[in-house]
Write a protein that holds these residues in place. Sequence first.
Motif, PDB file in Angstrom:
ATOM      1  N   ASN A 290       0.773  -1.225   0.095  1.00 57.09           N
ATOM      2  CA  ASN A 290      -0.113  -0.093   0.043  1.00 57.09           C
ATOM      3  C   ASN A 290       0.781   1.263  -0.014  1.00 57.09           C
ATOM      4  O   ASN A 290       0.443   2.171   0.543  1.00 57.09           O
ATOM      5  N   PHE A 291       2.084   1.155  -0.345  1.00 56.11           N
ATOM      6  CA  PHE A 291       2.843   2.453  -0.210  1.00 56.11           C
ATOM      7  C   PHE A 291       2.531   3.584  -1.412  1.00 56.11           C
ATOM      8  O   PHE A 291       2.477   4.402  -0.849  1.00 56.11           O
ATOM      9  N   GLU A 292       2.112   3.199  -2.339  1.00 55.41           N
ATOM     10  CA  GLU A 292       1.942   4.334  -3.412  1.00 55.41           C
ATOM     11  C   GLU A 292       0.643   5.009  -3.057  1.00 55.41           C
ATOM     12  O   GLU A 292       0.527   6.291  -3.278  1.00 55.41           O
ATOM     13  N   ALA A 293      -0.329   4.186  -2.437  1.00 55.96           N
ATOM     14  CA  ALA A 293      -1.531   4.692  -2.152  1.00 55.96           C
ATOM     15  C   ALA A 293      -1.329   5.659  -0.924  1.00 55.96           C
ATOM     16  O   ALA A 293      -2.163   6.966  -0.804  1.00 55.96           O
ATOM     17  N   TYR A 294      -0.471   5.163   0.081  1.00 56.83           N
ATOM     18  CA  TYR A 294      -0.080   5.939   1.115  1.00 56.83           C
ATOM     19  C   TYR A 294       0.513   7.589   0.711  1.00 56.83           C
ATOM     20  O   TYR A 294       0.326   8.531   1.284  1.00 56.83           O
ATOM     21  N   LEU A 295       1.457   7.432  -0.333  1.00 56.08           N
ATOM     22  CA  LEU A 295       2.212   8.601  -0.700  1.00 56.08           C
ATOM     23  C   LEU A 295       1.250   9.613  -1.218  1.00 56.08           C
ATOM     24  O   LEU A 295       1.286  10.666  -1.200  1.00 56.08           O
ATOM     25  N   GLY A 296       0.197   9.022  -2.157  1.00 54.28           N
ATOM     26  CA  GLY A 296      -0.780   9.926  -2.631  1.00 54.28           C
ATOM     27  C   GLY A 296      -1.809  10.551  -1.590  1.00 54.28           C
ATOM     28  O   GLY A 296      -1.968  11.660  -1.912  1.00 54.28           O
ATOM     29  N   THR A 297      -2.172  10.043  -0.562  1.00 52.33           N
ATOM     30  CA  THR A 297      -2.700  10.429   0.569  1.00 52.33           C
ATOM     31  C   THR A 297      -2.066  11.645   1.122  1.00 52.33           C
ATOM     32  O   THR A 297      -2.761  12.544   1.853  1.00 52.33           O
ATOM     33  N   MET A 298      -0.723  11.286   1.041  1.00 51.19           N
ATOM     34  CA  MET A 298       0.106  12.604   1.797  1.00 51.19           C
ATOM     35  C   MET A 298       0.521  13.695   0.741  1.00 51.19           C
ATOM     36  O   MET A 298       1.427  14.481   1.241  1.00 51.19           O
ATOM     37  N   GLY A 299      -0.276  13.728  -0.436  1.00 55.16           N
ATOM     38  CA  GLY A 299       0.217  14.836  -1.202  1.00 55.16           C
ATOM     39  C   GLY A 299       1.144  14.743  -2.153  1.00 55.16           C
ATOM     40  O   GLY A 299       1.760  15.757  -2.711  1.00 55.16           O
ATOM     41  N   VAL A 300       1.688  13.356  -2.374  1.00 54.94           N
ATOM     42  CA  VAL A 300       3.078  13.525  -3.024  1.00 54.94           C
ATOM     43  C   VAL A 300       2.521  13.369  -4.333  1.00 54.94           C
ATOM     44  O   VAL A 300       1.889  12.818  -4.963  1.00 54.94           O
ATOM     45  N   PRO A 301       3.425  14.379  -5.494  1.00 58.93           N
ATOM     46  CA  PRO A 301       2.801  14.462  -6.797  1.00 58.93           C
ATOM     47  C   PRO A 301       2.991  12.991  -7.447  1.00 58.93           C
ATOM     48  O   PRO A 301       3.872  12.253  -7.184  1.00 58.93           O
TER      49      PRO A 301
END
Length: 137
Positions: free
Chosen positions: A15-26
């Motif tokens: 779930n790393f990519e989804a986590y980064l997305g919710t943290m606002g990572v472009p």
Amino acid sequence: MDQLMGTFNFDRNENFEAYLGTMGVPYLAKKMMSKTTPTIAIRREIDEWIIEIKTMVMNQTIKFKLDQPFEDSFPMGGGSFQTTPKATGEAEITLFASTQKGDVERTFRILEDELVMHWKNRTKSVECKRYFKRSHK
């Protein structure tokens, strides 16, 4: 706590990519970060812990003493913040922080001979795990 010390090579994400997305990572940075294969080295010098995270793109070093707040930042940006490290288990350290991106916990835990880096954003109810195999102590 000595079980935490050693060098660990990346194995897999959860779930790393989804986590980064919710943290606002472009988008592009998120894709790039999810493809990295970091190496983590953890050591202790007297009462100071040192966690070095190395990738081909960037390196991050985190130095701290348990139960003493320190100035911290995410490798993907977002400003600095105070983090409090705690021993939360026999072979586990958790870094607690209130950031602009939410209340975040980063736990480094040994399960058998594997390091699990577990990130939780309690404010956004999202978490991920990155798994690393021990290369040597």
